[in-house]
Design an enzyme around this catalytic site. Structure first.
Site, short mmCIF file in Angstrom:
data_model
loop_
_atom_site.label_atom_id
_atom_site.label_comp_id
_atom_site.label_asym_id
_atom_site.label_seq_id
_atom_site.Cartn_x
_atom_site.Cartn_y
_atom_site.Cartn_z
N HIS A 268 0.81 -1.35 -0.12
CA HIS A 268 0.07 0.02 0.05
C HIS A 268 0.82 1.14 -0.23
O HIS A 268 0.77 2.09 0.81
CB HIS A 268 -0.81 0.04 1.42
CG HIS A 268 -1.72 -1.09 1.41
ND1 HIS A 268 -2.51 -1.62 0.52
CD2 HIS A 268 -1.85 -1.90 2.38
CE1 HIS A 268 -2.93 -2.78 0.94
NE2 HIS A 268 -2.59 -2.82 2.25
N ASP A 319 -4.71 -9.18 -0.59
CA ASP A 319 -4.85 -8.44 0.59
C ASP A 319 -5.79 -8.90 1.63
O ASP A 319 -5.90 -10.03 2.32
CB ASP A 319 -5.08 -7.11 0.56
CG ASP A 319 -4.76 -6.24 1.61
OD1 ASP A 319 -4.39 -6.75 3.03
OD2 ASP A 319 -4.95 -5.12 1.84
ZN ZN Z 1 -2.37 -6.05 4.47
#
Ligand code: ZN
Length: 453
Positions: A268, A319
């Site tokens: 991220h 994720d």
């Molecule tokens: Zn993560």
């Protein structure tokens, strides 16, 4: 054993009528322009299979449970509260059953390997299991059941926020200091011997919120042979917290204070200035992008054009596993850029195929992030391979040089017919070879979990 492909995408470009000989999980020989031999596995189109570089497997079981709007405004942080409530009930058996389903779904979607960013370590009350790495063992069992290539990434999670804030009750299962964490990593490295040789164990300091600068330096020095993964800049609130506590933005701080290089994967890397973007690209680290989850959680779009133009490496991960779809990850990655820039064909340098840029970039970047000698079809590489059926109506009108654009923008994952993880032929005719047993175990585990919630 050998695979015969009508066509294949090699490191050197497309080849026709290719025979791929495998030995000990690796590609031994490539022979184009030949005919199949008896016993060869015949496929239509062969591609390097991607690594899924970021997964929290257990979160798959809460997919669809957090999409109902309550009074007030939902955010990443209200989602996280629900996730913490969920983790309070998971047993080791349930962790394994969920992870096995997740890895099966990944392989059927065309991923040969997974980076499991594993932070669920202890009993629900925070006490360690008799064997500290019990839940790491369960992840490895799930990898063994499915045959996926595992890069296991035990997570160092020590604090609730910048400035060494004590853990909250919902975080009790995650917590370790550096010493106990190193013991856990050593146990996981020992357990790796039960898996095939392509399994890796790296480390994952959770984030700059959940570790301190001193702990981060200590753990990287002690266990940092690689891979090293860290959540870096997912949310604006996180950027503000790090800026207030450490005096710099998260990516800026990490690049200035840690030995960031090709061992590292920054998960991220969403909120970056232009300077941060260019400096990160030059560091050699991989940007770990999770477009489906980042869209689901409202994180924001990646600074893609600047990063690609600076030569940055990237890969994709699922994720939260709210949806496991390789084509959807790559599609949303590009579409998030188009929606922001009011433009088309954004993620390509100069002129060229967006699908090929995304697919091949994620193949080599993902393999780097997981420490796998993979990402291209070439002799000596691990046989991480996926076959797709280009006769599918979504693809049958396309030339070879358009095929990856078709895969990314016009097809669904069910064009995948076969998948090999380091030569292990786990998906055949579109189905995982252990599908029935793994799905049945998952249903049993979920029934038990829902009864406890
Ligand atoms: Zn993560």
């Amino acid at each position: 054993m050998a695979i015969f492909a009508n066509r294949a995408l090699l490191a050197t470009g497309w080849a026709d009528n290719l025979r791929v000989e495998l030995e000990e999980g690796c590609i031994a020989r490539l022979t184009p322009n030949v005919t199949a031999q008896p016993g060869d596995t015949h496929v239509d189109t062969l591609l390097p299979a991607l690594a899924n570089l970021h997964s929290h497997a257990f979160q798959r079981a809460m997919a669809g449970m957090t999409e109902y709007r309550l009074a007030g405004r939902d955010s990443f942080w209200t989602w996280r509260d629900l996730m913490y409530r969920f983790t309070a009930h998971l047993s080791p058996e349930q962790v394994q059953a969920i992870a096995a389903l997740v890895y099966l779904e990944m392989q059927e979607a065309g991923y040969a390997s997974v980076g499991e960013f594993h932070y669920l370590h202890h009993r629900p009350d925070g006490q360690p299991y008799d064997r500290l790495a019990e839940l790491s063992d369960r992840i490895m069992e799930a990898a063994a059941e499915t045959g996926i290539g595992l890069t296991h990434l035990p997570v160092l999670y020590s604090y609730a926020g910048v400035g060494e804030k004590p853990l909250e009750p919902g975080q009790a299962r995650f917590g370790n200091d550096v010493d106990r964490f190193c013991t856990l990593v050593d146990q996981a490295r020992d357990a790796r011997a039960t898996l095939p040789g392509d399994c890796r164990v790296g480390i994952a300091p959770h984030s700059l919120r959940a570790t301190s600068p001193a702990d981060l330096a200590q753990v990287v020095a002690a266990q940092g042979t690689g891979p090293i993964h860290i959540h870096i800049a997912e949310q604006p609130k996180e950027v503000a917290e790090v800026q207030a506590g450490l005096g710099a933005r998260p990516v800026e701080w990490l690049l200035a204070n840690a030995p960031v290089d090709a061992r590292w994967c920054l998960i991220h890397a969403t909120h970056m200035t232009e300077d941060e973007t260019r400096t990160m690209a030059a560091s050699g680290a991989v940007a770990g992008l999770c477009p489906v989850t980042e869209a689901n959680l409202g994180d924001g779009p990646f600074n893609g054009p600047t990063y690609l133009n600076a030569g940055g490496a990237f890969g994709v991960g699922s994720d939260s596993n709210v949806l496991i779809s390789l084509t959807e990850e790559l599609r949303i990655l590009e579409y998030s850029q188009r929606l922001r820039d009011l433009s088309r064909n954004v993620l390509v340098v100069g002129e060229g195929s967006v699908g090929q840029t995304l697919y091949c970039g994620a193949a080599t970047g993902g393999a780097q992030a997981l420490g796998r000698n993979a990402g291209e079809i070439a002799p000596g590489q691990l046989a991480d391979l996926v076959a797709i059926d280009s006769r599918n109506p979504a693809l049958c009108a396309l030339r070879s040089d358009q095929l990856l654009d078709g895969l990314v923008f016009a097809a669904k994952d069910h064009v995948v017919t076969d998948l090999w993880s380091a030569g292990r032929h786990q998906v055949q005719n579109g189905r995982h070879v252990n599908r029935d047993r793994i799905v049945s175990n998952y249903r049993t585990a979920i029934a038990g979990l829902l009864a406890d919630l």
